[in-house]
Design an enzyme around this catalytic site. Sequence first.
Site, PDB file in Angstrom:
ATOM      1  N   ASP A  40      76.793  27.876  12.708  1.00  0.00           N
ATOM      2  CA  ASP A  40      76.024  27.901  13.949  1.00  0.00           C
ATOM      3  C   ASP A  40      77.044  27.853  15.081  1.00  0.00           C
ATOM      4  OD1 ASP A  40      72.972  27.246  15.023  1.00  0.00           O
ATOM      5  OD2 ASP A  40      74.550  26.510  16.350  1.00  0.00           O
ATOM      6  N   ARG A  86      71.693  28.170  26.199  1.00  0.00           N
ATOM      7  CA  ARG A  86      71.662  29.620  26.441  1.00  0.00           C
ATOM      8  C   ARG A  86      70.396  30.007  27.181  1.00  0.00           C
ATOM      9  NH1 ARG A  86      74.340  30.971  20.787  1.00  0.00           N
ATOM     10  NH2 ARG A  86      76.472  30.735  21.536  1.00  0.00           N
TER      11      ARG A  86
END
Length: 782
Positions: free
Chosen positions: A194, A476
């Site tokens: 990740d 994000r």
Amino acid sequence: MATYCLTVARLQLALGQGARRFHVAAALNAKAQVSMSRFEPSSYVNYDKLRSNIDIVRKRLNRPLTLSEKIVYGHLDDPAGQEIARGRTYLRLRPDRVAMQDATAQMAMLQFISSGLPRVAVPSTIHCDHLIEAQTGGAQDLQRAKEVNQEVYSFLASAGAKYGVGFWKPGSGIIHQIILENYAYPGVMLIGTDSHTPNGGGLGCICIGVGGADAVDVMAGIPWELKCPNVIGVKLTGALSGWTSPKDVILKVAGILTVKGGTGAIVEYHGPGVDSISCTGMATICNMGAEIGATTSVFPYNHRMKTYLEKTGRGEIATLADDNQDLLVPDSGCHYDQLIEINLSELKPHINGPFTPDLAHPVSDIGSVAEKNGWPLEVKVGLIGSCTNSSYEDMGRAASLAKQALDKGLKCKAQFTVTPGSEQIRATIERDGYAKVLRDVGGVVLANACGPCIGQWDRRDVKKGEKNTIVTSFNRNFTARNDANPATHAFVTSPEIVTALAIAGTLKFNPETDFLTAPNGEKFKLVPPTGDELPTLDFDPGQDTYQHPPPDGSGLKVDVNPQSNRLQLLEPFDRWSGKDLEDLQVLIKVKGKCTTDHISAAGPWLKFRGHLDNISNNLLIGAVNIENDAVNKIRNLLTGEFGGVPDVARYYKKHNISWVVVGDENYGEGSSREHAALEPRHLGGRAIIVKSFARIHETNLKKQGLLPLTFANPADYDKIRPDDKISIVGLKSFAPGKPLNAIIKHIDGSTETIELNHTFNETQIDWFKAGSALNRMKELQK
């Protein structure tokens, strides 16, 4: 927290084949206690080995070392013989651990199964956090996820049991928070599937996000390759106070370095200001270093880390770290390739966005900037939590603001959601009353999972295409990232600012200067947020959600239904033919930003992460076609008709036509998802030619036997037309540092030749020749 005395035998059993590499001296001490009922014991770094390796390298380089160099070079497979040159050579490393989240673990474990190996060589864990969709609330959403994803969870649990991998069940929490609470410690090197794995840098670790194929290498006991990173130093002076939070440090750095400014580098924080930041605050800063393309980020060991280790049941590790502190801080006089200085006493609260995490604004300016740009001022939803900001301290500071509003009779004007980072955080904030305060102000407490941060959000308050603003404490904010709505303007900021803006309901509210109005007409200002760094009463572990693998899983079977539309065993990719790649059709010439979200969308597609053929139906459906400025609409050069990108790719593959993608800057920015590399390979792609790559994606492409190539002259991007064919020549003499050539064949019969650069080393060229890194691994086993 219930504890158990950790014996040497139990430690060796837990570490399995990796036990030979870890320090067990502390296990001989009766003080070495960890919770055996809830998680695999923390593995001890061999500080003596780390010191030995560092001493060898220091003598060779004859200079002071940065902290990141100490930890990275301290994990070299061959410290005496390894060539070391920042930004140039490839290092062969021996990481201590592997961690995988459930969306990427599916493909990682499928690849490990294909390797034919009986058991992982290093301690490894799977964390079920990505497949839980936020809809109504924590308990209901978790139960629905268990039902919907039952076959995936069964596969991961059975694969973990068979191959010696620990399994954190759905509801456990977000992978990076679990790592911080249980597995991270100063000096460890961990890789995770990740991109936000660098979160662990808040505890003095080198934690690096990778694709699943890299994880397979480490789990197989093969040295892992990493291009020797440059080191960017960020010197912190002053101290955080008032409304300024750790999140503002990385938001400021992102504004300075941009989304690709950290590429190829480790960001190393240092200076007197470090001591004003909590351990979990340091983790927040390191976590979001992924947004600037950094390999990882790290902080030096200090008393804040020691306290966190003690509070999370790892006091024995803190003692070891104290004894080896000189290994866990930078040498005096060490050199940084770039140095940034930030005075925390002068730093103001920031909010970044929309549509990119590096568009930085002081909170005091965002209202006027939004008005000028026509961004919606009304805040529709405020969302706190995520792997970046879901610590006890984060929740406490947000609750302190919520309590002030409640005391004046106010609730949030915007919708408000709260995502605890782990079951331990959830249980503790419930016990200490934070969760109740956040609910009372209008919040909904979601499951301990990624949720809206990665697009797992069944949002129903706006229609798709409706222009609106949300503010989050996530990392994000790419277009459509959170809710699949390209018209949503998402802004990233601290949990404190999110909470304040959710209460006020508008971007025009500056909590440092502006007043709120109570129902009785009273005007009042919010007092700056406060919150305990760690719980006074220690953490409440909550429910036991960990499945430890048995000592021997050789007799177990992995649960994969051959008829499943969610899981599919892998077939090896074809080997390189030994010839140049002739007449590759341009599938799509991508215009502008193309992140891994554009290449392989998340959200509803997460359910197919274990089925390569099915998930390939999302290939590049978010990328903008330069020919018509449309998404998922490209010309099929055989039929002349327009179709979706994956449909045209499948058509070409059916007719034995290989193809190439042409892209812009920082191609593959964002998530570590290797599906963005697997899908083009599966559907007949052979090369990706761009101006520049994001680090993880470039490596992922190499691992799958594709050619990631960059224009020697970036202006050559303009020479390629969407209907061109491209031949890549010079492959028979493919060698490190030697450019390849591309012959561009235009539809009018004219041709042009351009030069293409690559970053392949000898080992990676062997991957290409074998067809993939996994194919090469099998060759070496024969």
